[in-house]
Design a protein around this motif. Structure first.
Motif, short mmCIF file in Angstrom:
data_model
loop_
_atom_site.label_atom_id
_atom_site.label_comp_id
_atom_site.label_asym_id
_atom_site.label_seq_id
_atom_site.Cartn_x
_atom_site.Cartn_y
_atom_site.Cartn_z
N LEU A 198 0.87 -1.17 0.00
CA LEU A 198 0.00 0.00 0.00
C LEU A 198 0.91 1.22 0.00
N ASP A 199 1.26 1.69 -1.18
CA ASP A 199 2.21 2.79 -1.30
C ASP A 199 1.79 3.72 -2.44
N ALA A 200 2.67 4.64 -2.78
CA ALA A 200 2.34 5.66 -3.78
C ALA A 200 2.16 5.06 -5.17
N ARG A 201 2.61 3.84 -5.39
CA ARG A 201 2.49 3.22 -6.72
C ARG A 201 1.24 2.38 -6.90
N LEU A 202 0.54 2.10 -5.81
CA LEU A 202 -0.59 1.18 -5.90
C LEU A 202 -1.69 1.71 -6.82
N SER A 263 1.05 8.17 0.57
CA SER A 263 2.09 9.20 0.45
C SER A 263 2.10 10.10 1.67
N ALA A 264 0.91 10.45 2.15
CA ALA A 264 0.83 11.30 3.35
C ALA A 264 1.45 10.59 4.55
N ALA A 265 1.26 9.28 4.63
CA ALA A 265 1.74 8.53 5.78
C ALA A 265 3.26 8.50 5.88
N VAL A 266 3.95 8.64 4.75
CA VAL A 266 5.42 8.57 4.77
C VAL A 266 6.07 9.93 4.53
N ASP A 267 5.28 10.96 4.28
CA ASP A 267 5.83 12.30 4.03
C ASP A 267 6.31 12.90 5.36
N PRO A 268 7.59 13.23 5.48
CA PRO A 268 8.10 13.75 6.76
C PRO A 268 7.50 15.10 7.14
N ASP A 269 6.92 15.80 6.17
CA ASP A 269 6.32 17.10 6.47
C ASP A 269 4.84 16.99 6.85
N ILE A 270 4.30 15.79 6.82
CA ILE A 270 2.90 15.57 7.19
C ILE A 270 2.88 14.58 8.34
#
Length: 368
Positions: A198-202, A263-270
């Motif tokens: 479950l990542d940005a490519r899915l 993407s939000a889950a792994v974004d260091p700014d979120i």
């Protein structure tokens, strides 16, 4: 991905949903988080009894709600019939659920009946309408909570997955957008059972299935959401000759949400800290457009940590039971049944039977 891994993931998805349902039974629908903390402490860490006068009062810790009861009916039907048999599922609903209801909210298995199922009861029992004329307008995840079993069973066949989920969802849900989001969740779950992250490519993988005709969503964009080129044809629409069995949903946006949340889950700014506050960010109510972003976020953030994902889903309050069911299936599919902490299995009512059903269903993945 080996057959054994796929079966472990499939069984993990089903058991994750059952566990999420039971975890939400006690602290279900507290919209005042201070009241939730007063009744259950600062951190809910396992199964709990519902309080007197609350939803599901009289049930005991580790038992399933009515959502879990219906999911069990569908899983049992899938196992015993060797695949999706709509007539058999409807018969089971007629014989095993609807006679236990009276059309009011506080009734039936689990002590509470959802809006969708109350409407089904009115149309099927009071008005004596045929199946197929029983769907209501609730904008909830009620259909996902059972059709996730179809997402597991047909994980390797996206076209059949979409058709089966659509056919089952419209038995209780008539809104096209809700049905499209239900199908999208099942498609995501199918990819996770296959072993894709479950990542940005899915979402890109799902869109390729759309362009290949396997998933029935309308899309004019090309790869990576690039604009169409001059002269590109408009995709088929409902009513065109030989449309897909499941129809063609107006927009593929429901397939894009999972990767956005990942993407939000792994974004260091979120950062959503603590993670249970995802319920505040995306909304605590029951509607599907609140529930899915939160579940996708938690399942991506805690993709390798079943316990954290489920407990943050439950501790967020509101419609935490649906949030936990959806999150539990997604994370269960990522870790597999073999990596679900034993304490969640030990505390689940009739766990051995449920595990056997889940394993039997998962054994059918890839079969006709």
């Amino acid at each position: 991905m080996s057959d054994a891994n796929i079966q472990d993931r499939g069984a993990g998805a089903i058991m994750g949903a059952f566990i999420g349902d039971a975890l939400g039974l006690g602290p279900h629908w507290y919209y005042d988080l201070a009241e939730l903390r007063r009744d259950y402490g600062e951190w809910i860490n396992g199964y709990t009894d519902p309080r007197p006068g609350r939803y599901h009062a009289g049930c005991k810790a580790g038992q399933l709600s009515q959502a879990g009861f219906i999911l069990r009916l569908l899983v049992t039907s899938l196992v015993e019939r060797g695949g999706y048999d709509e007539a058999d599922f409807c018969r089971r609903m007629d014989e095993e659920l609807l006679p236990l209801l009276d059309g009011t909210p506080i009734s039936g298995p689990g002590g509470y009946t959802s809006q969708s199922i109350r409407e089904l009861w009115r149309r099927r029992v009071e008005q004596k309408l045929p199946w197929g004329e029983t769907g209501g307008h609730a904008d909830t995840t009620e259909a996902i909570e059972r059709t996730l079993a179809l997402g597991v069973r047909y994980a390797l066949d996206p076209a059949r997955l979409a058709g089966a989920i659509t056919g089952n969802a419209v038995l209780t849900q008539s809104d096209d957008t809700v049905v499209s989001m239900t199908v999208a969740y099942g498609a995501v779950l199918g990819q996770l059972v296959q072993g894709y992250p479950l990542d940005a490519r899915l979402s890109g993988r799902l869109m390729r299935l759309v362009h290949g005709g396997a998933l029935p969503f309308h899309a004019v964009t090309g790869d990576n959401l690039q604009p169409p080129r001059p002269g590109d044809p408009d995709p088929p629409r409902p009513g065109d000759p030989d449309p897909p069995r499941a129809g063609r949903f107006a927009s593929p946006d429901a397939l894009l949400t999972p990767s956005s949340m990942a993407s939000a889950a792994v974004d260091p700014d979120i950062r959503i800290e603590p993670a249970w506050k995802v319920s505040i960010v995306y909304g605590m109510p029951c509607a599907i457009y609140h529930q899915l972003p939160a579940a996708y976020y938690l399942a991506a953030r805690f993709h390798d940590d079943f316990e954290s994902a489920l407990l943050h889903a439950v501790n967020g309050g509101g419609q935490n039971q649906a949030r936990a069911i959806l999150t539990g299936a997604l994370v269960g599919a990522q870790v597999g049944l073999s990596r679900i902490p034993q304490r969640f299995l030990d505390g689940l009512d009739d766990s051995a039977t449920l595990c056997r059903l889940a394993a039997d269903l998962a054994a059918g993945v890839g079969k006709p």
